[in-house]
Design a protein around this motif. Sequence first.
Motif, PDB file in Angstrom:
ATOM      1  N   GLY A 157      49.886  38.648  40.086  1.00 12.62           N
ATOM      2  CA  GLY A 157      48.977  38.021  41.028  1.00 12.62           C
ATOM      3  C   GLY A 157      48.018  37.065  40.370  1.00 12.62           C
ATOM      4  N   ASP A 158      47.038  36.643  41.136  1.00 18.59           N
ATOM      5  CA  ASP A 158      45.999  35.708  40.704  1.00 18.59           C
ATOM      6  C   ASP A 158      44.721  36.511  40.491  1.00 18.59           C
ATOM      7  OD1 ASP A 158      43.884  33.889  40.559  1.00 18.59           O
ATOM      8  OD2 ASP A 158      44.768  32.520  42.021  1.00 18.59           O
ATOM      9  N   ALA A 159      44.371  36.748  39.231  1.00 19.54           N
ATOM     10  CA  ALA A 159      43.213  37.586  38.927  1.00 19.54           C
ATOM     11  C   ALA A 159      41.909  36.970  39.434  1.00 19.54           C
ATOM     12  CB  ALA A 159      43.131  37.842  37.422  1.00 19.54           C
ATOM     13  N   GLU A 160      41.812  35.668  39.418  1.00 18.99           N
ATOM     14  CA  GLU A 160      40.584  35.027  39.874  1.00 18.99           C
ATOM     15  C   GLU A 160      40.396  35.232  41.383  1.00 18.99           C
ATOM     16  OE1 GLU A 160      36.978  33.422  39.467  1.00 18.99           O
ATOM     17  OE2 GLU A 160      38.372  33.882  37.821  1.00 18.99           O
ATOM     18  N   ALA A 161      41.480  35.083  42.142  1.00 19.10           N
ATOM     19  CA  ALA A 161      41.406  35.376  43.577  1.00 19.10           C
ATOM     20  C   ALA A 161      41.136  36.860  43.793  1.00 19.10           C
ATOM     21  CB  ALA A 161      42.703  34.962  44.265  1.00 19.10           C
ATOM     22  N   GLY A 162      41.733  37.683  42.954  1.00 21.55           N
ATOM     23  CA  GLY A 162      41.525  39.124  43.057  1.00 21.55           C
ATOM     24  C   GLY A 162      40.097  39.537  42.774  1.00 21.55           C
ATOM     25  N   LEU A 226      44.275  42.960  54.963  1.00 27.43           N
ATOM     26  CA  LEU A 226      44.778  42.090  53.900  1.00 27.43           C
ATOM     27  C   LEU A 226      46.297  42.197  53.822  1.00 27.43           C
ATOM     28  CD1 LEU A 226      42.162  42.743  51.064  1.00 27.43           C
ATOM     29  CD2 LEU A 226      42.123  41.011  52.864  1.00 27.43           C
ATOM     30  N   ASP A 227      46.917  41.274  53.108  1.00 23.80           N
ATOM     31  CA  ASP A 227      48.365  41.321  52.961  1.00 23.80           C
ATOM     32  C   ASP A 227      48.738  41.749  51.546  1.00 23.80           C
ATOM     33  OD1 ASP A 227      47.857  39.067  51.403  1.00 23.80           O
ATOM     34  OD2 ASP A 227      48.700  37.655  52.855  1.00 23.80           O
ATOM     35  N   ASP A 228      50.043  41.829  51.288  1.00 23.87           N
ATOM     36  CA  ASP A 228      50.506  42.291  49.989  1.00 23.87           C
ATOM     37  C   ASP A 228      50.098  41.356  48.858  1.00 23.87           C
ATOM     38  OD1 ASP A 228      51.666  44.653  50.903  1.00 23.87           O
ATOM     39  OD2 ASP A 228      53.621  43.725  51.238  1.00 23.87           O
ATOM     40  N   ALA A 229      50.088  40.059  49.123  1.00 23.16           N
ATOM     41  CA  ALA A 229      49.674  39.110  48.088  1.00 23.16           C
ATOM     42  C   ALA A 229      48.240  39.379  47.655  1.00 23.16           C
ATOM     43  CB  ALA A 229      49.819  37.679  48.601  1.00 23.16           C
ATOM     44  N   ALA A 230      47.363  39.679  48.612  1.00 21.29           N
ATOM     45  CA  ALA A 230      45.977  39.998  48.283  1.00 21.29           C
ATOM     46  C   ALA A 230      45.889  41.288  47.486  1.00 21.29           C
ATOM     47  CB  ALA A 230      45.149  40.105  49.566  1.00 21.29           C
ATOM     48  N   ALA A 231      46.685  42.286  47.856  1.00 25.05           N
ATOM     49  CA  ALA A 231      46.677  43.554  47.124  1.00 25.05           C
ATOM     50  C   ALA A 231      47.118  43.344  45.678  1.00 25.05           C
ATOM     51  CB  ALA A 231      47.588  44.561  47.819  1.00 25.05           C
ATOM     52  N   ILE A 232      48.120  42.507  45.471  1.00 23.08           N
ATOM     53  CA  ILE A 232      48.597  42.226  44.115  1.00 23.08           C
ATOM     54  C   ILE A 232      47.532  41.456  43.337  1.00 23.08           C
ATOM     55  CG2 ILE A 232      50.365  41.036  42.764  1.00 23.08           C
ATOM     56  CD1 ILE A 232      52.264  41.564  45.193  1.00 23.08           C
ATOM     57  N   ASN A 233      46.820  40.562  43.989  1.00 20.79           N
ATOM     58  CA  ASN A 233      45.725  39.845  43.327  1.00 20.79           C
ATOM     59  C   ASN A 233      44.633  40.815  42.885  1.00 20.79           C
ATOM     60  OD1 ASN A 233      47.005  37.406  43.727  1.00 20.79           O
ATOM     61  ND2 ASN A 233      45.820  36.854  45.539  1.00 20.79           N
ATOM     62  N   LEU A 235      45.051  43.958  42.156  1.00 20.51           N
ATOM     63  CA  LEU A 235      45.588  44.680  41.006  1.00 20.51           C
ATOM     64  C   LEU A 235      45.504  43.827  39.747  1.00 20.51           C
ATOM     65  CD1 LEU A 235      47.009  47.185  39.856  1.00 20.51           C
ATOM     66  CD2 LEU A 235      49.202  46.134  40.498  1.00 20.51           C
ATOM     67  N   SER A 236      45.818  42.549  39.853  1.00 20.43           N
ATOM     68  CA  SER A 236      45.729  41.652  38.683  1.00 20.43           C
ATOM     69  C   SER A 236      44.312  41.644  38.119  1.00 20.43           C
ATOM     70  CB  SER A 236      46.164  40.232  39.061  1.00 20.43           C
ATOM     71  OG  SER A 236      47.531  40.150  39.291  1.00 20.43           O
ATOM     72  N   TYR A 237      43.336  41.510  38.992  1.00 20.84           N
ATOM     73  CA  TYR A 237      41.944  41.524  38.523  1.00 20.84           C
ATOM     74  C   TYR A 237      41.574  42.902  37.974  1.00 20.84           C
ATOM     75  CZ  TYR A 237      36.903  41.480  38.322  1.00 20.84           C
ATOM     76  OH  TYR A 237      35.600  41.603  37.881  1.00 20.84           O
ATOM     77  N   SER A 238      42.002  43.952  38.617  1.00 18.61           N
ATOM     78  CA  SER A 238      41.680  45.310  38.163  1.00 18.61           C
ATOM     79  C   SER A 238      42.161  45.539  36.742  1.00 18.61           C
ATOM     80  CB  SER A 238      42.292  46.349  39.113  1.00 18.61           C
ATOM     81  OG  SER A 238      41.754  46.250  40.407  1.00 18.61           O
ATOM     82  N   GLN A 239      43.275  44.932  36.382  1.00 17.47           N
ATOM     83  CA  GLN A 239      43.801  45.106  35.021  1.00 17.47           C
ATOM     84  C   GLN A 239      42.954  44.412  33.967  1.00 17.47           C
ATOM     85  OE1 GLN A 239      47.971  43.918  35.444  1.00 17.47           O
ATOM     86  NE2 GLN A 239      48.562  46.053  35.737  1.00 17.47           N
ATOM     87  N   THR A 240      42.016  43.592  34.381  1.00 19.65           N
ATOM     88  CA  THR A 240      41.111  42.948  33.434  1.00 19.65           C
ATOM     89  C   THR A 240      39.845  43.760  33.193  1.00 19.65           C
ATOM     90  OG1 THR A 240      39.789  41.658  35.038  1.00 19.65           O
ATOM     91  CG2 THR A 240      41.905  40.713  34.316  1.00 19.65           C
TER      92      THR A 240
END
Length: 242
Positions: A157-162, A226-233, A235-240
């Motif tokens: 995903g996109d961590a910045e959006a996340g 929210l949609d799946d793309a937002a959930a993945i975003n 998660l991307s941010y959470s990993q940071t």
Amino acid sequence: MKRVAICLLLGGLIVWGGGIGAVGSTESMGSLKLGAQLYDNWLKMTGKTVEGNHPAYPAEAKKSGSSTWRCKECHGWDYIGKDGRYASGSHYTGIKGLYDVRTRSGQDLQQAIAATGTLHDFTEYLTLEEIVSLVRFINEGLIDISVALNADGTARGDAEAGKQLYAANCADCHGADGNAIDFKGDKDGVQGVGYLAVDNPQESLHKIRWGHPGSDMPSLIADVGLDDAAAINILSYSQTLP
């Protein structure tokens, strides 16, 4: 409008047919959330108790007791069972996942969950509503894990959006750094959102999408919209996070 499954109870059988209402309706999303949380931990959701291992749990596998009765224990947080995260290690069972059967009819899936007299008969433990919700989750709530995660477990995903989505939907409870709730309080160090997102991104994504059983954690799909793309975003941010 996408059709969703509905059912009637006739002489103890669930008869499936065309549905009413949009997938995004309150009723439908509530059923999806219930099914997802039952998949996660139906014992916590229902308050039921069991004895020993699930009769279909392989004797050579390594878990024991009530954990062997959870759907995720055999079919995985990624819904691909022996072909995913549980391909090896302490959770390995050799059992297939559910992603490849998601297009089967509601009647077929109901029979697999609640076929009387089989090792996988859950009619003693789950109500009709709960069985229907599990079927709906399998039909409509699974995600292709390869779209969400790279082979190394990093989110696609996109961590910045996340980051913005995390601040709006997660930080009030989990804290800006993700460590306000310690998931493993009996161990040294804090194991918060960042730890879990890296250590088990498959579980993290399931809970971001559908919430945590027996808690106030909302489903960002069913409750927030929210949609799946937002959930993945997210998660991307959470990993940071630390």
